[in-house]
Design a protein around this motif. Sequence first.
Motif, short mmCIF file in Angstrom:
data_model
loop_
_atom_site.label_atom_id
_atom_site.label_comp_id
_atom_site.label_asym_id
_atom_site.label_seq_id
_atom_site.Cartn_x
_atom_site.Cartn_y
_atom_site.Cartn_z
N ASP A 49 -62.09 130.17 35.03
CA ASP A 49 -63.56 130.02 34.54
C ASP A 49 -64.46 130.84 34.18
O ASP A 49 -65.55 129.96 34.08
CB ASP A 49 -64.98 128.87 36.01
N ARG A 84 -64.78 108.59 35.71
CA ARG A 84 -66.23 109.62 36.33
C ARG A 84 -65.89 110.79 35.35
O ARG A 84 -66.42 111.24 34.99
CB ARG A 84 -65.32 110.27 37.33
N GLU A 135 -67.63 109.82 32.03
CA GLU A 135 -68.42 110.13 32.79
C GLU A 135 -68.85 111.87 32.37
O GLU A 135 -70.14 112.08 31.80
CB GLU A 135 -69.55 109.81 33.48
N ALA A 136 -68.84 112.10 32.78
CA ALA A 136 -68.39 114.54 33.22
C ALA A 136 -68.45 114.82 31.18
O ALA A 136 -69.44 114.74 30.95
CB ALA A 136 -66.71 114.68 33.55
N ALA A 155 -71.22 113.81 28.88
CA ALA A 155 -72.05 114.22 30.04
C ALA A 155 -72.60 115.73 29.96
O ALA A 155 -73.33 117.05 29.67
CB ALA A 155 -72.51 114.28 31.26
N GLY A 156 -71.16 116.45 28.89
CA GLY A 156 -71.31 117.68 28.77
C GLY A 156 -70.52 118.67 29.70
O GLY A 156 -70.68 119.81 30.27
N ASP A 157 -70.35 117.20 31.70
CA ASP A 157 -69.43 119.00 32.50
C ASP A 157 -68.55 119.06 32.51
O ASP A 157 -67.72 117.66 33.09
CB ASP A 157 -70.27 117.59 33.41
N GLU A 195 -67.10 120.70 33.91
CA GLU A 195 -66.41 121.25 35.47
C GLU A 195 -66.00 119.98 35.76
O GLU A 195 -64.63 120.12 36.55
CB GLU A 195 -67.12 122.28 36.13
N ALA A 196 -66.87 119.10 36.01
CA ALA A 196 -66.72 118.10 36.08
C ALA A 196 -65.54 117.39 35.82
O ALA A 196 -64.46 116.49 36.08
CB ALA A 196 -67.55 116.84 36.50
N ARG A 256 -60.18 123.45 29.11
CA ARG A 256 -62.26 123.92 29.21
C ARG A 256 -62.21 123.15 27.55
O ARG A 256 -63.20 123.38 26.85
CB ARG A 256 -62.42 125.18 29.92
N SER A 293 -64.74 120.33 26.35
CA SER A 293 -65.47 120.88 25.11
C SER A 293 -66.17 120.29 24.41
O SER A 293 -66.69 120.72 23.47
CB SER A 293 -66.19 122.16 26.10
#
Length: 215
Positions: A29, A121, A124-125, A128-130, A132-133, A170, A174
């Motif tokens: 991370d 999911r 959706e992540a 949302a630009g998430d 980690e999710a 990652r 992104s």
Amino acid sequence: MPIPRNAPAVERHLLRESVYHRLRDAIVDGTLAPGEQLRDVDLAAWLGVSRTPVREALLRLAEAGLIAAQPGRSTTVTSLDGQDVREVRDVVAAMHQLAVLQAIGRLRDSDVEAMRLANARFREAIAAGDVEAALVADGELHGVPVSVASNRALVTVLEQYTPVLCRAERLRFSSASAGVSADRHDELIRACADGDADRAARAAAGTWSTLPALE
């Protein structure tokens, strides 16, 4: 990034695994950044443990390619290297192909539905630009056939090398190309639902081909 000064103490049961997972996740991370020098005494103080499980964890992390250890000199977090990522990607893709081939025929409707929900999911992540999710949902989706295959040797290989790919993922999740991964997931899920082993195996391997090219 300096080693954080505050963190919950590692539980004493399964201490070695806990220390390994905490350090592995900190590298994946970005808490422990590429090029950062790692000293076992500092890491032990951060985690609230002795230096012995930290040293054991560092050996495992070096085997996975997450750190570079030079005996008598320094231990540092490795940078993402294009060749290393491509080599690991090919191994991980082969393991997921094998998992799908071994799982086809044993996947229940509930397993396929779990994959669909995980991909929902994931979408959706991404929207949302998430990141980690997205990583969690991606792992849950691919984890279904791995769990059904129940091949311990396969799991061991994936546990060692998947963290290297998570660092590259990652970047993918992104980027604007993240939606391609969800579409490839759909292909895999349809093939699994149809019980088409060859098509599912190709789709499983294809999901890794969208990893960003690192130079």
